[in-house]
Design an enzyme around this catalytic site. Sequence first.
Site, PDB file in Angstrom:
ATOM      1  N   LYS A  60      10.573   2.555  -2.745  1.00 22.69           N
ATOM      2  CA  LYS A  60       9.592   3.213  -1.886  1.00 22.69           C
ATOM      3  C   LYS A  60      10.327   4.116  -0.925  1.00 22.69           C
ATOM      4  O   LYS A  60      11.496   3.874  -0.616  1.00 22.69           O
ATOM      5  CB  LYS A  60       8.791   2.179  -1.081  1.00 22.69           C
ATOM      6  CG  LYS A  60       7.412   2.674  -0.691  1.00 22.69           C
ATOM      7  CD  LYS A  60       6.504   2.577  -1.892  1.00 22.69           C
ATOM      8  CE  LYS A  60       5.068   2.905  -1.562  1.00 22.69           C
ATOM      9  NZ  LYS A  60       4.197   2.381  -2.632  1.00 22.69           N
TER      10      LYS A  60
HETATM   11  N1  GLU Z   1       2.323   4.800  -4.506  1.00 22.90           N
HETATM   12  C1  GLU Z   1       1.702   4.208  -5.649  1.00 22.90           C
HETATM   13  C2  GLU Z   1       1.806   2.699  -5.580  1.00 22.90           C
HETATM   14  O1  GLU Z   1       1.938   2.125  -4.518  1.00 22.90           O
HETATM   15  C3  GLU Z   1       2.187   4.802  -6.959  1.00 22.90           C
HETATM   16  C4  GLU Z   1       3.632   4.635  -7.272  1.00 22.90           C
HETATM   17  C5  GLU Z   1       4.097   5.416  -8.501  1.00 22.90           C
HETATM   18  O2  GLU Z   1       3.268   5.978  -9.196  1.00 22.90           O
HETATM   19  O3  GLU Z   1       5.300   5.428  -8.732  1.00 22.90           O
HETATM   20  O4  GLU Z   1       1.680   2.019  -6.550  1.00 22.90           O
END
Ligand code: GLU
Length: 419
Positions: A109
């Site tokens: 993240k």
């Molecule tokens: N931000 C989204 C999540 O929390 C998508 C992450 C992604 O597609 O890599 O799952």
Amino acid sequence: MTSPATTRDPFLIAVEQFDKAVKYLDISPWTAEVMRHPHRELTVYFPVEMEDGRLEVFTGYRVHHSTILGPTKGGIRYHPAVNLNEVRALAMWMTWKCAVAGLPYGGAKGGVIVDPKQLSLRELERLTRRYATEISVLMSPLGDIPAPDVNTNPQVMAWIMDTYSMHRGYSVLGVVTGKPIEVGGSLGRFDATGRGVMFTARESLQKLGMKPSQTTAVVQGFGNVGSVSALLLHELGCKIIGVSDVSGGFYNPDGLNPNELLKHWRIHSVLAGYPKAEKITNAELLELKCDLLVPAAMENQLTADNAGRVNARLIVEGANGPTTPEADEVFRQRDILVVPDVLANAGGVIVSYFEWVQGLQSFFWDEQEINRRLERLMVTNFERVWAVAQAKQVDMRTAAYILAIERVARAAELRGLYP
Ligand code: GLU
């Protein structure tokens, strides 16, 4: 908002959830100890030139939680409340989300401490390009692939892709997902998280013997996840009686039309002023009597403080980390079914995976194919988690963690300890 007294550190929550599930597994203590920690983390402080010529220094993070199953995957959020422990928690949750979904990814993240609504478009672009450059020591198409999260969108992903590509001298589609279709994005990606939430809600309602046409639903949050979830739940036949955004809650016991809400939102960039609803607070929204509650905003929304007053039969987590362990326990005692984030909101990363595969192969699928594959994965994963919950008599979050941790641990033990 929940009171600060019950707002807990998300990373401590993530570790607590992990420890609860690990008790059911026969994995070596060293494997568990490794998984309790992020693998690597980067903090960057970088200057951005503002419209008035001033330089402002911003703080950003990128955390990789696990690289056991493959490259790391996870979004980037822009929010004033971003902090390292939040990003660590979100990275760890991505590891379990990818593992439950059976994707060949570890969790990551990123985040920047900023309120993007205070920036001009040019400032936002400069901030994004500089942050992308700063994290490019970790980001790559086979190593770490970002995506949108809170307050980031396809345009931001296009700038990240372009920045990375400019440094390489050729276009690298696979370095980021959630891109606009025109620059290698995937059909269906924009709606994917909300669509996955809808599939999960549909399957859960079926398990509870409830019909969508007799279901009232409340959706907290009207960003990408909340708005699409509300639209698709409405299409499924549910009656949406409450929604909210940063301006507060909107209630109509006769049902709200998400298409009209979206029209209002597109004009005003906020739900405030929507005429066909009673204005309520965010706290009141979460306690509305309904069948289905979809928290699709931020962490720490359902806590020891309000869990006793939540008036839903089913909670499907569109956001990451909306429920604290204390609230989970209250919901278990009150027989309220909670379908956890790592299962319910996986639609986004699942279609991100499809986008990444399409980009690497330069071969693009049609939307029907994408939605069909997404539905199949969401339903299969739901059934798997449901079966573990039944077999081990645990809640759905613990069941999802058991499946996920087992997958990662087995791979870790097969790979062995380096050196
Ligand atoms: N931000 C989204 C999540 O929390 C998508 C992450 C992604 O597609 O890599 O799952």
